[in-house]
Scaffold this motif. Structure first.
Motif, PDB file in Angstrom:
ATOM      1  N   ILE A 414      -5.729   9.681  -1.314  1.00 45.63           N
ATOM      2  CA  ILE A 414      -5.802   9.248   0.187  1.00 45.63           C
ATOM      3  C   ILE A 414      -7.118   9.803   0.717  1.00 45.63           C
ATOM      4  N   ALA A 415      -7.603  10.738   0.032  1.00 42.47           N
ATOM      5  CA  ALA A 415      -8.864  11.275   0.533  1.00 42.47           C
ATOM      6  C   ALA A 415     -10.078  10.310   0.173  1.00 42.47           C
ATOM      7  N   ARG A 416      -9.990   9.928  -0.773  1.00 38.89           N
ATOM      8  CA  ARG A 416     -11.074   8.776  -1.264  1.00 38.89           C
ATOM      9  C   ARG A 416     -10.949   7.552  -0.419  1.00 38.89           C
ATOM     10  N   GLU A 417      -9.593   7.104  -0.169  1.00 37.63           N
ATOM     11  CA  GLU A 417      -9.543   5.994   0.496  1.00 37.63           C
ATOM     12  C   GLU A 417      -9.857   5.884   2.034  1.00 37.63           C
ATOM     13  N   LEU A 418      -9.299   7.021   2.724  1.00 40.10           N
ATOM     14  CA  LEU A 418      -9.345   7.017   4.127  1.00 40.10           C
ATOM     15  C   LEU A 418     -10.874   7.431   4.462  1.00 40.10           C
ATOM     16  N   ASP A 419     -11.579   8.235   3.595  1.00 41.99           N
ATOM     17  CA  ASP A 419     -12.733   8.803   3.893  1.00 41.99           C
ATOM     18  C   ASP A 419     -13.911   7.568   4.078  1.00 41.99           C
ATOM     19  N   ARG A 420     -13.571   6.435   3.468  1.00 39.84           N
ATOM     20  CA  ARG A 420     -14.673   5.309   3.322  1.00 39.84           C
ATOM     21  C   ARG A 420     -14.498   4.653   4.684  1.00 39.84           C
ATOM     22  N   ASN A 421     -13.687   5.075   5.878  1.00 39.70           N
ATOM     23  CA  ASN A 421     -13.630   4.657   6.858  1.00 39.70           C
ATOM     24  C   ASN A 421     -13.278   3.230   6.935  1.00 39.70           C
ATOM     25  N   PRO A 422     -11.994   2.735   6.197  1.00 41.27           N
ATOM     26  CA  PRO A 422     -11.602   1.278   6.218  1.00 41.27           C
ATOM     27  C   PRO A 422     -11.225   0.799   7.439  1.00 41.27           C
ATOM     28  N   ASP A 423     -11.307  -0.725   7.492  1.00 41.60           N
ATOM     29  CA  ASP A 423     -10.380  -1.666   8.686  1.00 41.60           C
ATOM     30  C   ASP A 423      -9.135  -1.412   8.380  1.00 41.60           C
ATOM     31  N   ILE A 424      -8.678  -1.830   7.178  1.00 36.56           N
ATOM     32  CA  ILE A 424      -7.419  -1.744   6.854  1.00 36.56           C
ATOM     33  C   ILE A 424      -6.926  -0.838   5.724  1.00 36.56           C
ATOM     34  N   VAL A 425      -5.670  -0.194   5.771  1.00 35.10           N
ATOM     35  CA  VAL A 425      -5.276   0.632   4.779  1.00 35.10           C
ATOM     36  C   VAL A 425      -4.139  -0.072   4.293  1.00 35.10           C
ATOM     37  N   ILE A 426      -3.983  -0.272   3.009  1.00 38.87           N
ATOM     38  CA  ILE A 426      -2.968  -0.704   2.359  1.00 38.87           C
ATOM     39  C   ILE A 426      -2.089   0.268   1.230  1.00 38.87           C
ATOM     40  N   ALA A 427      -1.208   0.785   1.793  1.00 42.35           N
ATOM     41  CA  ALA A 427      -0.551   2.119   1.145  1.00 42.35           C
ATOM     42  C   ALA A 427       0.616   1.636   0.598  1.00 42.35           C
ATOM     43  N   VAL A 428       1.068   1.912  -0.822  1.00 40.33           N
ATOM     44  CA  VAL A 428       2.132   1.265  -1.316  1.00 40.33           C
ATOM     45  C   VAL A 428       2.926   2.590  -1.723  1.00 40.33           C
ATOM     46  N   GLN A 429       4.138   2.731  -1.243  1.00 43.40           N
ATOM     47  CA  GLN A 429       4.907   3.873  -1.552  1.00 43.40           C
ATOM     48  C   GLN A 429       4.016   5.272  -1.752  1.00 43.40           C
ATOM     49  N   PRO A 430       3.212   5.586  -0.622  1.00 47.16           N
ATOM     50  CA  PRO A 430       2.419   6.639  -0.699  1.00 47.16           C
ATOM     51  C   PRO A 430       3.028   7.860  -0.850  1.00 47.16           C
ATOM     52  N   VAL A 431       4.171   8.066  -0.668  1.00 49.52           N
ATOM     53  CA  VAL A 431       5.104   9.518  -0.454  1.00 49.52           C
ATOM     54  C   VAL A 431       6.089   9.460  -1.674  1.00 49.52           C
ATOM     55  N   ARG A 432       5.877   8.399  -2.762  1.00 48.78           N
ATOM     56  CA  ARG A 432       7.010   8.457  -3.581  1.00 48.78           C
ATOM     57  C   ARG A 432       7.048   9.820  -4.598  1.00 48.78           C
ATOM     58  N   GLY A 433       8.025  10.407  -4.545  1.00 54.08           N
ATOM     59  CA  GLY A 433       7.969  11.604  -5.488  1.00 54.08           C
ATOM     60  C   GLY A 433       7.468  12.905  -4.930  1.00 54.08           C
ATOM     61  N   LEU A 434       7.129  12.948  -3.580  1.00 55.08           N
ATOM     62  CA  LEU A 434       6.561  13.798  -2.932  1.00 55.08           C
ATOM     63  C   LEU A 434       7.386  14.834  -2.034  1.00 55.08           C
ATOM     64  N   ASP A 435       7.036  16.088  -1.842  1.00 56.53           N
ATOM     65  CA  ASP A 435       7.856  16.855  -1.152  1.00 56.53           C
ATOM     66  C   ASP A 435       7.637  16.974   0.411  1.00 56.53           C
ATOM     67  N   VAL A 436       8.555  17.479   1.100  1.00 55.82           N
ATOM     68  CA  VAL A 436       8.583  17.149   2.488  1.00 55.82           C
ATOM     69  C   VAL A 436       7.243  17.721   3.423  1.00 55.82           C
ATOM     70  N   GLY A 437       6.507  18.787   2.742  1.00 58.99           N
ATOM     71  CA  GLY A 437       5.243  19.007   3.231  1.00 58.99           C
ATOM     72  C   GLY A 437       4.104  18.071   2.984  1.00 58.99           C
ATOM     73  N   ALA A 438       4.076  17.436   1.720  1.00 58.35           N
ATOM     74  CA  ALA A 438       3.314  16.430   1.499  1.00 58.35           C
ATOM     75  C   ALA A 438       3.504  15.310   2.322  1.00 58.35           C
ATOM     76  N   ILE A 439       4.747  14.822   2.549  1.00 64.02           N
ATOM     77  CA  ILE A 439       5.046  13.438   3.185  1.00 64.02           C
ATOM     78  C   ILE A 439       4.661  13.496   4.533  1.00 64.02           C
ATOM     79  N   GLU A 440       4.989  14.935   5.093  1.00 70.68           N
ATOM     80  CA  GLU A 440       4.519  14.919   6.620  1.00 70.68           C
ATOM     81  C   GLU A 440       3.050  14.835   6.944  1.00 70.68           C
ATOM     82  N   TYR A 441       2.410  15.340   5.958  1.00 71.49           N
ATOM     83  CA  TYR A 441       0.797  15.371   5.760  1.00 71.49           C
ATOM     84  C   TYR A 441       0.518  13.886   5.669  1.00 71.49           C
TER      85      TYR A 441
END
Length: 510
Positions: A414-441
């Motif tokens: 996520i850091a690598r992708e968002l820091d490039r300042n994109p126009d569109i973010v395609i996020a596929v199941q970005p929180v699969r298998g993550l805990d509530v703290g990471a999901i919230e983030y």
């Protein structure tokens, strides 16, 4: 008090890192005991110690009051302990029947005797309403079915103590409901279950007691019926977690991504995985594609991002036709992609963290000069991202990514992708298998993109996520978009009907 399992003062180290630091876990006979904790809290490590995959540096294990030494999984099986791993351990070119009896085969004169095994397996399948086909190949059955095979493996061995490691991470809401019923039935029959999860709703639904781990330490054990989800999440993360997302009202702007009449043939069979799909994602909106796994969502994203050729149709980014552009060119044009399989498509696991953070920009002037990498520039950029996105790992920029926890691997992408300042973010199941703290983030990061006037296309199997994060929901069923709905006006029950193909509402003029 009679405990079926006592793990007393278990310590497990990897080098200087204590994955389990003096943990005590006690499970009563006939209970579902949840083990809750963030990614990297030490849950799977502790269960791997109980299952004989790791040897602890300190501590003792008692089964039914007697101290035991568990040197390997065969010892665990002999003691009646079975485990369904988070990543299934099945042989893909075996049949269901062969997979279940593997290691427990009966032979006569060197010939496999399968008749009794088949009978026992079919009786078990009937008893738990599993509806399995013993002659189907593992490679041909759904993930939900594979999980049932793993459970049957435990029951076939007559295990009394069953460990479920994140069993619902890959299941649909309906399959999760069925699994919960099976777990309750097993406990009624006198078995004891340890249930590793970080989904609080599931703990509330089935568990009797719950032990919480945080950063390798034991925090406490609570009675589930008497403890709120908020209190459990605070024990797990060490701070209050906000379950309600802060989203300001935004009027979407111009179209950023347009998909027109896309059709993609399936790799596995002649059918079309994506059938004539069209939709638009605009500035300042999060459009979510919901659906049960395997209804063409993955292929749709592969087609948009260039990971798979499309058979018909076009993809436009800010009005420019990018259908046949290379993946690198699409990235440079302003597309970011958080892929579904972070190991296969998101990271180079044997590279270190700093190398992974510049995978899409190492060739720019900032990081190379006449073909030679500028290592100092890469390192300081990586350190900046690690701080900004709170990526935690043992050796900072030099950590090999394979050894990092799932949540931190995801943060790196996520850091690598968002820091490039994109126009569109395609996020596929970005929180699969993550805990509530990471999901919230991660959800906050996606909403920040939307609030900054970017477009976000999210693909999710989690209904909570779909309802919470989206501005608009598209439901995919068998390769088609069957609904285009407003999350404020639709119920989860109604979404479930669209997802199961029982209802359609789409006019394709949109």
């Amino acid at each position: 008090m009679e405990y079926v399992i006592e793990m007393n003062h278990i310590t497990k180290q990897f080098g200087d890192f204590k994955a389990n630091d003096d943990i005590t876990l006690r499970v009563k006979k006939g209970e579902i005991h949840a083990l809750l904790g963030e990614n990297g809290a030490g849950k799977s490590t502790l269960m791997s110690v109980l299952f004989g995959l790791y040897q602890p540096e300190a501590g003792q294990i008692k089964i039914n009051g007697k101290e035991v030494k568990i040197n390997n999984p065969n010892d665990a099986n002999a003691l009646g302990i079975g485990m369904v791993h988070q990543h299934f351990k099945l042989v893909h070119n075996f049949t269901v029947l062969e997979s279940i009896v593997l290691g427990r085969e009966t032979t006569k004169g060197g010939v496999l005797k399968m008749d009794d095994a088949r009978k026992k397996i079919m009786e078990l399948s009937e008893r738990y309403k599993f509806k399995i086909d013993p002659d189907a190949y593992i490679s041909d059955i759904t993930v939900g079915m594979q999980q049932r095979v793993e459970i049957l493996k435990m029951l076939y061995c007559d295990n009394d103590i069953l460990i479920f490691d994140e069993p619902t991470a890959v299941l649909t809401p309906q399959e999760i409901h069925e699994l919960m019923k099976v777990m309750k039935q097993l406990v009624e029959e006198g078995k004891s279950i340890i249930f590793i999860t970080h989904k609080l709703n599931e703990i509330k639904e089935v568990a009797n007691r719950c032990s919480v781990l945080r950063k390798g330490k034991y925090i406490g054990t609570i009675d589930v019926a008497e403890t709120s989800k908020e209190a459990m999440s605070e024990m797990m993360v060490g701070r209050k977690v906000n379950f309600i997302l802060d989203k300001k009202e935004i009027t979407p702007g111009d179209a950023i991504l347009e998909v027109k009449n896309m059709t993609i043939k399936s790799k596995h069979h002649g059918k079309e995985a994506v059938k004539n799909v069209s939709f638009t994602v605009r500035k300042g909106e999060i459009v979510t594609i919901a659906g049960i796994d395997g209804n063409g969502q993955s292929e749709l994203v592969y087609g948009i991002t260039g990971m798979m050729p499309i058979d018909e149709g076009q993809v436009f980014l800010k009005g420019k036709d990018i259908t046949h552009e290379s993946i690198r060119k699409k990235c440079l044009d302003g597309m970011a992609h958080i892929p579904e399989d972070r190991h296969k498509d998101g990271l180079v696991l044997d590279y270190d963290l700093q190398q992974n953070l510049v995978l899409q920009s190492y060739f720019t002037k900032r990081f190379q000069n006449h073909g030679f990498l500028k290592f100092d520039a890469i390192r300081s950029y990586a350190e900046e991202l690690i701080k900004k996105f709170d990526i935690r790992s043992g050796q900072g920029v030099n950590s090999i990514v394979r050894g990092m926890s799932g949540g931190n691997q995801q943060k790196a992408i996520i850091a690598r992708e968002l820091d490039r300042n994109p126009d569109i973010v395609i996020a596929v199941q970005p929180v699969r298998g993550l805990d509530v703290g990471a999901i919230e983030y991660i959800h906050k990061q996606l909403i920040a993109q939307r609030d900054a006037g970017k477009a976000v296309l999210l693909v999710s199997l989690e209904l909570d996520e779909v309802m919470n994060v989206s501005d608009r929901i598209l439901v995919m069923y068998e390769g088609e978009i069957v609904a285009d709905v407003d999350p404020k006006k639709v119920t989860t029950e109604e979404l479930g009907l669209y997802m199961a193909g029982a209802k359609r509402s789409v006019n394709n003029e949109k």
